[in-house]
Design an enzyme around this catalytic site. Structure first.
Site, PDB file in Angstrom:
ATOM      1  N   HIS A 360       0.759  -1.234  -0.075  1.00 32.10           N
ATOM      2  CA  HIS A 360       0.199  -0.077   0.516  1.00 32.10           C
ATOM      3  C   HIS A 360       0.509   1.134   0.074  1.00 32.10           C
ATOM      4  O   HIS A 360       2.120   0.866   0.581  1.00 32.10           O
ATOM      5  CB  HIS A 360      -0.584   0.205   1.379  1.00 32.10           C
ATOM      6  CG  HIS A 360      -1.785  -1.172   1.015  1.00 32.10           C
ATOM      7  ND1 HIS A 360      -2.864  -1.466   2.127  1.00 32.10           N
ATOM      8  CD2 HIS A 360      -2.412  -2.010   0.548  1.00 32.10           C
ATOM      9  CE1 HIS A 360      -3.309  -2.332   2.294  1.00 32.10           C
ATOM     10  NE2 HIS A 360      -3.618  -2.665   0.330  1.00 32.10           N
ATOM     11  N   TYR A 369      10.332   8.044   4.313  1.00 30.65           N
ATOM     12  CA  TYR A 369      11.115   8.478   5.278  1.00 30.65           C
ATOM     13  C   TYR A 369      11.987   7.365   5.326  1.00 30.65           C
ATOM     14  O   TYR A 369      11.285   5.714   6.027  1.00 30.65           O
ATOM     15  CB  TYR A 369      10.582   9.270   6.466  1.00 30.65           C
ATOM     16  CG  TYR A 369      11.860   8.923   7.513  1.00 30.65           C
ATOM     17  CD1 TYR A 369      12.741  10.340   7.709  1.00 30.65           C
ATOM     18  CD2 TYR A 369      11.540   8.979   8.385  1.00 30.65           C
ATOM     19  CE1 TYR A 369      13.238  10.353   8.902  1.00 30.65           C
ATOM     20  CE2 TYR A 369      12.659   8.588   9.973  1.00 30.65           C
ATOM     21  CZ  TYR A 369      13.270   9.631   9.425  1.00 30.65           C
ATOM     22  OH  TYR A 369      14.259   9.705  10.493  1.00 30.65           O
TER      23      TYR A 369
END
Length: 405
Positions: A360, A369
């Site tokens: 997803h 990040y």
């Protein structure tokens, strides 16, 4: 004063004999029957428009077109002439309309719809059109499709046990006709007249299996008489958390057993982004056994039909599960992914890492990040989930899973 034509009768028409040159006999109101030297007889309509004699229009051959039918066509064209309209243009428009079939229109519409879309979206759309819509409606003029035709199409799909596909097909047809209306190709949308809830209920699924149900399903699979490769496939589908076609179309070149990773290329993923699956200990063992079963095939799950090297179809796993007598209600294979997400969240694993494991997309800065941290967390998650699944199966003290059934 012009001489009035004596109306024709079928008896008179049958008595007309061919001559060396073609000749015409009149009925009334401009209707002519042309008798050819070959003996064939052709209906034609002669008329004037704005005081100028026009070239006769062909109605068709007798007796294929009866005297009554020819007179009906003559009367329809005479009404156009009386309004100052050209029957010839009406004929040309009708021919163009017949050439503009659903199949012809769909070709251009589909090309525009698929441009820039994901591979999975393109496959889904083409499947809907090529498997169902075009075989049933393709030869019909775009303007002649009625709500009953679309309903009959949906009923045929539902009769094979696919109500959701019937609803999806109705929605695709509706979108195509919305497009046609916007371009003034048609005036009405035959699919819009069908209320969606009368075809199927398009509800988002919220089904997640309990731990006990996970165990029941996999124990039933391993106790069944389906092929060993399919048993392993269904187990892998649970513990790798991939989508069904991502598994069934998998290739050995994508898998690094020593490194413990499975890299699925972008073209096989729903969102056209590559996805890495970190392999648990159980997944590696299943794949090792599958390697021997697959022989020299490039695919994890080669088809047993035909001589070509190709994977099993996307419906094979569904059919295998439907053949089982499962004591688990309202369950479909895609529920495995939601089940994994539910239990992993309950175990306290990080939500972002779970989402990444499910391929997803994570929006915002969090999505890019510290990817290395996600990788480490996902390795932990995949092993924890595989251990959880195995514990549910072994809770009933069944035969060890990795022995030949």
């Amino acid at each position: 004063m012009p001489r009035q034509a004596i109306p024709l009768t079928d008896t008179k028409i049958r008595a007309l004999k061919p001559k060396n040159e073609r000749y015409r006999v009149s009925d009334a109101g401009g209707l002519l029957l042309e008798v050819m030297p070959s003996g064939s007889k052709i209906w034609r309509y002669r008329y004037q428009l704005h005081g100028v004699r026009q070239a006769p229009l062909t109605i068709g051959p007798y007796p294929e077109i009866s005297l009554a039918a020819a007179r009906k066509q003559r009367d329809e064209w005479a009404e156009l002439v009386a309004r100052g309209e050209s029957p010839k243009r009406a004929v040309q428009a009708a021919k163009a309309e017949k050439r503009n079939t659903v199949a012809a229109f769909a070709e251009g519409w589909l090309a525009e719809q698929l441009e820039g879309k994901s591979t999975s979206y393109q496959k889904t759309m083409r499947r809907v059109m090529e498997k169902d819509v075009l075989p049933w409606l393709g030869g019909m003029p775009l303007t002649e499709v009625k709500p009953g035709d679309v309903l009959e199409l949906c009923d045929r799909i539902k009769s094979r046990g696919s109500p959701k596909m019937a609803l999806q097909t109705r929605n695709v047809v509706k979108r195509m006709y919305d497009y046609a209306i916007a371009r003034r190709m048609v005036e009405n949308n035959p699919a819009a007249a069908l209320v969606a809830r009368f075809i199927a209920t398009e509800e988002s699924r919220t089904r997640a299996l309990s731990g006990d149900e996970v165990g029941k399903v996999l124990r039933a699979i391993y106790a069944s008489d389906i092929r060993r490769a399919l048993k392993l496939a269904l187990h892998l589908l649970v513990i790798t958390m991939v989508r069904k076609t991502e598994l069934t179309e998998g290739k050995w070149e994508e898998i690094d057993l020593e490194g413990g990773v499975w890299d699925i290329p972008a073209e096989r993923m729903k969102k056209d982004r590559p996805h890495r699956v970190y392999l648990s200990r159980q997944a590696k063992e299943l794949l090792l056994e599958l390697r021997a079963l697959a022989g020299h095939s490039a695919y994890l799950f080669p088809s047993t039909r035909g001589s070509d090297d190709r994977p099993i179809s996307g419906s094979t796993l569904n059919q295998a599960v439907r053949a089982l007598s499962l004591d688990v209600q309202h369950f479909v294979l895609h529920d495995f992914r939601r089940t994994a997400s539910t239990h992993l969240h309950e175990m306290g694993h990080p939500s972002d890492a779970i989402e990444k494991a499910l391929a997803h997309k994570i929006v915002g800065i969090k999505g890019v990040y510290n990817r290395a941290q996600y990788a480490d967390q996902r390795k932990v998650i995949m092993q924890a989930w595989a251990d959880f699944v195995q514990a549910q199966i072994e809770g009933a003290k069944v035969t060890p899973l990795f022995k030949t059934a």
